[in-house]
Design a protein around this motif. Structure first.
Motif, PDB file in Angstrom:
ATOM      1  N   THR A  14       6.969  -3.429  -3.830  1.00 51.33           N
ATOM      2  CA  THR A  14       7.073  -2.237  -3.124  1.00 51.33           C
ATOM      3  C   THR A  14       5.608  -1.613  -2.436  1.00 51.33           C
ATOM      4  OG1 THR A  14       6.594  -0.890  -4.976  1.00 51.33           O
ATOM      5  CG2 THR A  14       8.752  -1.504  -4.795  1.00 51.33           C
ATOM      6  N   VAL A  15       5.799  -0.604  -1.608  1.00 49.44           N
ATOM      7  CA  VAL A  15       4.348   0.095  -1.071  1.00 49.44           C
ATOM      8  C   VAL A  15       3.478   0.623  -2.320  1.00 49.44           C
ATOM      9  CG1 VAL A  15       3.511   1.575   0.537  1.00 49.44           C
ATOM     10  CG2 VAL A  15       5.509   0.218   1.228  1.00 49.44           C
ATOM     11  N   GLY A  16       4.455   1.182  -3.105  1.00 49.27           N
ATOM     12  CA  GLY A  16       3.666   1.898  -4.318  1.00 49.27           C
ATOM     13  C   GLY A  16       3.046   0.704  -5.084  1.00 49.27           C
ATOM     14  N   ALA A  17       3.488  -0.435  -5.265  1.00 48.45           N
ATOM     15  CA  ALA A  17       2.999  -1.310  -6.034  1.00 48.45           C
ATOM     16  C   ALA A  17       1.591  -1.941  -5.327  1.00 48.45           C
ATOM     17  CB  ALA A  17       4.024  -2.492  -6.435  1.00 48.45           C
ATOM     18  N   ILE A  18       1.695  -2.157  -4.056  1.00 51.28           N
ATOM     19  CA  ILE A  18       0.739  -2.584  -3.136  1.00 51.28           C
ATOM     20  C   ILE A  18      -0.670  -1.595  -3.330  1.00 51.28           C
ATOM     21  CG2 ILE A  18      -0.284  -3.218  -0.922  1.00 51.28           C
ATOM     22  CD1 ILE A  18       1.536  -5.610  -2.171  1.00 51.28           C
ATOM     23  N   SER A  19       0.031  -0.420  -3.182  1.00 48.10           N
ATOM     24  CA  SER A  19      -1.168   0.749  -3.346  1.00 48.10           C
ATOM     25  C   SER A  19      -1.843   0.604  -4.513  1.00 48.10           C
ATOM     26  CB  SER A  19      -0.473   2.034  -2.911  1.00 48.10           C
ATOM     27  OG  SER A  19      -1.379   3.222  -2.781  1.00 48.10           O
ATOM     28  N   MET A  20      -1.052   0.586  -5.533  1.00 44.99           N
ATOM     29  CA  MET A  20      -1.635   0.387  -7.004  1.00 44.99           C
ATOM     30  C   MET A  20      -2.512  -0.539  -7.163  1.00 44.99           C
ATOM     31  SD  MET A  20      -2.172   2.134  -9.693  1.00 44.99           S
ATOM     32  CE  MET A  20      -0.731   3.604  -9.575  1.00 44.99           C
ATOM     33  N   GLN A  21      -2.197  -1.847  -6.830  1.00 41.91           N
ATOM     34  CA  GLN A  21      -2.919  -2.954  -6.775  1.00 41.91           C
ATOM     35  C   GLN A  21      -4.427  -2.744  -6.225  1.00 41.91           C
ATOM     36  OE1 GLN A  21      -0.189  -6.312  -5.523  1.00 41.91           O
ATOM     37  NE2 GLN A  21      -0.430  -6.896  -7.544  1.00 41.91           N
ATOM     38  N   ILE A  22      -4.320  -2.243  -4.755  1.00 45.26           N
ATOM     39  CA  ILE A  22      -5.567  -2.052  -4.177  1.00 45.26           C
ATOM     40  C   ILE A  22      -6.305  -0.950  -4.823  1.00 45.26           C
ATOM     41  CG2 ILE A  22      -6.568  -1.324  -2.031  1.00 45.26           C
ATOM     42  CD1 ILE A  22      -4.046  -2.800  -0.620  1.00 45.26           C
ATOM     43  N   LYS A  23      -5.911   0.016  -5.511  1.00 43.21           N
ATOM     44  CA  LYS A  23      -6.566   0.830  -6.283  1.00 43.21           C
ATOM     45  C   LYS A  23      -7.134   0.409  -7.509  1.00 43.21           C
ATOM     46  CE  LYS A  23      -6.015   5.360  -8.571  1.00 43.21           C
ATOM     47  NZ  LYS A  23      -5.375   6.652  -8.947  1.00 43.21           N
ATOM     48  N   ARG A  24      -6.426  -0.543  -8.108  1.00 43.19           N
ATOM     49  CA  ARG A  24      -7.268  -1.229  -9.375  1.00 43.19           C
ATOM     50  C   ARG A  24      -8.039  -1.966  -8.779  1.00 43.19           C
ATOM     51  NH1 ARG A  24      -2.262  -4.328 -11.646  1.00 43.19           N
ATOM     52  NH2 ARG A  24      -4.015  -5.369 -12.860  1.00 43.19           N
ATOM     53  N   LEU A  25      -8.185  -2.773  -7.863  1.00 44.83           N
ATOM     54  CA  LEU A  25      -9.250  -3.669  -6.984  1.00 44.83           C
ATOM     55  C   LEU A  25     -10.448  -2.717  -6.686  1.00 44.83           C
ATOM     56  CD1 LEU A  25      -9.869  -6.329  -6.548  1.00 44.83           C
ATOM     57  CD2 LEU A  25      -9.087  -6.029  -4.188  1.00 44.83           C
ATOM     58  N   GLU A  26     -10.164  -1.406  -6.183  1.00 49.83           N
ATOM     59  CA  GLU A  26     -11.342  -0.781  -5.960  1.00 49.83           C
ATOM     60  C   GLU A  26     -11.939  -0.114  -7.154  1.00 49.83           C
ATOM     61  OE1 GLU A  26      -9.996   1.128  -1.439  1.00 49.83           O
ATOM     62  OE2 GLU A  26      -9.158   2.069  -3.417  1.00 49.83           O
ATOM     63  N   GLU A  27     -11.414   0.094  -8.141  1.00 50.94           N
ATOM     64  CA  GLU A  27     -11.789   0.567  -9.399  1.00 50.94           C
ATOM     65  C   GLU A  27     -12.805  -0.565  -9.848  1.00 50.94           C
ATOM     66  OE1 GLU A  27      -8.508   2.036 -11.574  1.00 50.94           O
ATOM     67  OE2 GLU A  27      -8.506   3.914 -10.500  1.00 50.94           O
ATOM     68  N   ALA A  28     -12.133  -1.728 -10.087  1.00 49.98           N
ATOM     69  CA  ALA A  28     -12.772  -2.793 -10.409  1.00 49.98           C
ATOM     70  C   ALA A  28     -14.183  -3.149  -9.840  1.00 49.98           C
ATOM     71  CB  ALA A  28     -11.969  -3.892 -10.579  1.00 49.98           C
ATOM     72  N   LEU A  29     -14.220  -2.887  -8.576  1.00 52.87           N
ATOM     73  CA  LEU A  29     -15.289  -3.223  -7.774  1.00 52.87           C
ATOM     74  C   LEU A  29     -16.375  -2.048  -7.796  1.00 52.87           C
ATOM     75  CD1 LEU A  29     -14.009  -5.766  -5.343  1.00 52.87           C
ATOM     76  CD2 LEU A  29     -15.207  -6.318  -7.167  1.00 52.87           C
ATOM     77  N   GLY A  30     -15.611  -0.711  -7.908  1.00 55.80           N
ATOM     78  CA  GLY A  30     -16.399   0.427  -7.752  1.00 55.80           C
ATOM     79  C   GLY A  30     -16.739   0.931  -6.259  1.00 55.80           C
ATOM     80  N   SER A  31     -15.707   0.379  -5.468  1.00 54.97           N
ATOM     81  CA  SER A  31     -16.208   0.508  -3.878  1.00 54.97           C
ATOM     82  C   SER A  31     -14.578   0.755  -3.403  1.00 54.97           C
ATOM     83  CB  SER A  31     -17.043  -0.397  -3.191  1.00 54.97           C
ATOM     84  OG  SER A  31     -17.919  -0.693  -3.788  1.00 54.97           O
ATOM     85  N   ARG A  32     -14.614   1.656  -2.196  1.00 53.15           N
ATOM     86  CA  ARG A  32     -13.650   1.743  -1.299  1.00 53.15           C
ATOM     87  C   ARG A  32     -13.429   0.542  -0.327  1.00 53.15           C
ATOM     88  NH1 ARG A  32     -10.332   6.106  -0.934  1.00 53.15           N
ATOM     89  NH2 ARG A  32      -9.253   6.318   1.207  1.00 53.15           N
ATOM     90  N   LEU A  33     -12.307  -0.039  -0.322  1.00 56.57           N
ATOM     91  CA  LEU A  33     -11.965  -1.136   0.417  1.00 56.57           C
ATOM     92  C   LEU A  33     -11.308  -1.181   1.606  1.00 56.57           C
ATOM     93  CD1 LEU A  33     -11.173  -3.510  -2.583  1.00 56.57           C
ATOM     94  CD2 LEU A  33     -13.263  -3.219  -1.572  1.00 56.57           C
ATOM     95  N   LEU A  34     -10.294   0.071   1.579  1.00 58.31           N
ATOM     96  CA  LEU A  34      -9.617   0.244   2.840  1.00 58.31           C
ATOM     97  C   LEU A  34      -9.437   1.728   3.391  1.00 58.31           C
ATOM     98  CD1 LEU A  34      -6.255  -1.718   1.859  1.00 58.31           C
ATOM     99  CD2 LEU A  34      -8.077  -2.430   3.481  1.00 58.31           C
ATOM    100  N   GLU A  35      -9.686   1.840   4.412  1.00 63.57           N
ATOM    101  CA  GLU A  35      -9.633   3.263   5.002  1.00 63.57           C
ATOM    102  C   GLU A  35      -8.117   3.300   5.466  1.00 63.57           C
ATOM    103  OE1 GLU A  35     -11.629   5.536   5.274  1.00 63.57           O
ATOM    104  OE2 GLU A  35     -13.768   4.636   4.603  1.00 63.57           O
ATOM    105  N   ARG A  36      -7.397   4.444   5.017  1.00 67.84           N
ATOM    106  CA  ARG A  36      -6.074   4.706   5.323  1.00 67.84           C
ATOM    107  C   ARG A  36      -6.117   5.697   6.514  1.00 67.84           C
ATOM    108  NH1 ARG A  36      -7.190   2.740   0.172  1.00 67.84           N
ATOM    109  NH2 ARG A  36      -5.207   2.277  -0.952  1.00 67.84           N
ATOM    110  N   GLY A  37      -5.193   5.529   7.628  1.00 69.08           N
ATOM    111  CA  GLY A  37      -5.146   6.301   8.553  1.00 69.08           C
ATOM    112  C   GLY A  37      -3.727   6.400   9.292  1.00 69.08           C
ATOM    113  N   SER A  38      -3.622   7.236  10.014  1.00 66.81           N
ATOM    114  CA  SER A  38      -1.895   7.400  10.733  1.00 66.81           C
ATOM    115  C   SER A  38      -1.485   6.092  11.255  1.00 66.81           C
ATOM    116  CB  SER A  38      -2.194   8.455  11.805  1.00 66.81           C
ATOM    117  OG  SER A  38      -2.953   8.332  13.019  1.00 66.81           O
ATOM    118  N   ARG A  39      -2.393   5.201  11.747  1.00 67.16           N
ATOM    119  CA  ARG A  39      -1.825   3.916  12.275  1.00 67.16           C
ATOM    120  C   ARG A  39      -2.116   2.627  11.195  1.00 67.16           C
ATOM    121  NH1 ARG A  39      -4.228   3.811  18.519  1.00 67.16           N
ATOM    122  NH2 ARG A  39      -3.303   5.714  19.065  1.00 67.16           N
ATOM    123  N   GLY A  40      -2.155   2.975  10.070  1.00 71.01           N
ATOM    124  CA  GLY A  40      -2.208   1.935   8.969  1.00 71.01           C
ATOM    125  C   GLY A  40      -3.411   2.022   8.212  1.00 71.01           C
ATOM    126  N   VAL A  41      -4.009   0.754   7.957  1.00 68.77           N
ATOM    127  CA  VAL A  41      -4.964   0.886   6.893  1.00 68.77           C
ATOM    128  C   VAL A  41      -6.065  -0.400   7.768  1.00 68.77           C
ATOM    129  CG1 VAL A  41      -3.930   1.174   4.945  1.00 68.77           C
ATOM    130  CG2 VAL A  41      -4.187  -1.194   5.615  1.00 68.77           C
TER     131      VAL A  41
END
Length: 302
Positions: A36-63
């Motif tokens: 699901t989109v929610g599962a993908i979003s949560m996985q990326i959030k977990r990865l960002e937390e593990a690395l301590g950095s923002r990895l994707l910029e979210r916008g109206s046209r995607g990421v």
């Protein structure tokens, strides 16, 4: 003495991040990864937390990847390639699945002679199909997941996202003998609709109000080249395709400048899980052989 960290990256998180970054959309990544989109979003959030950095910029046209995300994308590709290769070697299971690779017809000869035989030699169990067509037609097939991945030029119907492999060098090509550029209506040899170079030629001529007509139309690049060599027409070709029977035309012949194109690598919105590792392996080889140089100088080019 400080304790060595036992932290480890979850490879599944990296795969989901790669899919989102490559496709430019969480929804497309979710479809490809069968989550699901929610599962993908949560996985990326977990990865960002593990690395301590923002990895994707979210916008109206995607990421799209941040600067840190771009760096991670490059390194994670290599990590996953090494992991999957080691697993296949030690388990005795090579890559499998089915790949349908789309290529613009203009570049098929060079790629068939260098990159693709190497892939087939290393991955004989992958069922590989090659589809050649105009970039516009390939883009339509890719958006419907009728192709697994494709190399496309960013005209005339650009797809969002994708990875730049090389920049093309379109030029006006005329016959070595004779001058067709002084005709009242410029005779052109063109591909059919959806061809990037057809779009470039017409756009450039109409910008200066230059009359033209298509004296020769074909789906075959070799037929278009022959029409130029035989003195029937002028066309737009990659500079590397000019033969001894052609010459490049420019301002001296009152020919307008042409814009450049980008050749990009795109993945389908949906790739079956069994084919995903093979798709990544093919993408890695295409990046390695084509980035910044295109197909003209082959695998051994500097």
């Amino acid at each position: 003495m400080s304790e060595v960290s036992s932290a480890a990256l979850d490879l599944e998180l990296l795969r989901s991040f790669q899919a989102a970054a490559q496709l430019g959309s969480l929804a497309a990544a979710a479809q490809q990864r069968h989550r699901t989109v929610g599962a993908i979003s949560m996985q990326i959030k977990r990865l960002e937390e593990a690395l301590g950095s923002r990895l994707l910029e979210r916008g109206s046209r995607g990421v799209k990847p941040t600067a840190v995300g771009e760096a991670l994308l490059l390194e994670s590709r290599e990590l996953l390639r090494l992991h999957d290769g080691m697993l296949s070697r030690f388990t005795g299971r090579g890559l499998g699945g089915k790949l349908r690779l789309g290529l613009p017809e203009d570049y098929a000869r060079e790629l068939l002679g260098s990159v693709l035989p190497e892939f087939m030699a290393h991955h004989p169990d992958v069922l590989l199909e090659i589809v050649t067509a105009t970039s516009g037609e390939l883009a339509r097939q890719l958006s419907r997941s009728q192709l697994t991945l494709s190399v496309l030029l960013d005209r005339p119907n650009p797809l969002p996202g994708g990875e730049v492999l090389w920049h093309t060098s379109p030029v006006w090509a005329g016959p070595r003998v004779g001058d067709l550029s002084d005709r009242p209506r410029l005779p052109l040899a063109l591909h059919e609709v959806d061809c990037p170079y057809r779009a470039l030629a017409i756009e450039a001529l109409e910008a200066i109000g230059r009359p033209w007509h298509a004296v020769f139309t074909s789906t075959s690049i070799h037929a278009v080249e022959k029409a130029v060599e035989m003195g029937l027409a002028i066309s737009v070709l990659d500079r590397e395709r000019l033969t001894g029977a052609m010459r490049e035309l420019g301002p001296a012949e009152n020919m307008p400048p042409l814009k450049r194109c980008e050749a990009r690598l795109h993945f389908a919105p949906h790739i079956p899980p069994a084919s995903q590792p093979a798709a990544e392996a093919m993408a890695h080889l295409l990046r390695d052989r084509l980035t910044h140089r295109g197909p003209w100088r082959g695998a051994g080019a500097p």
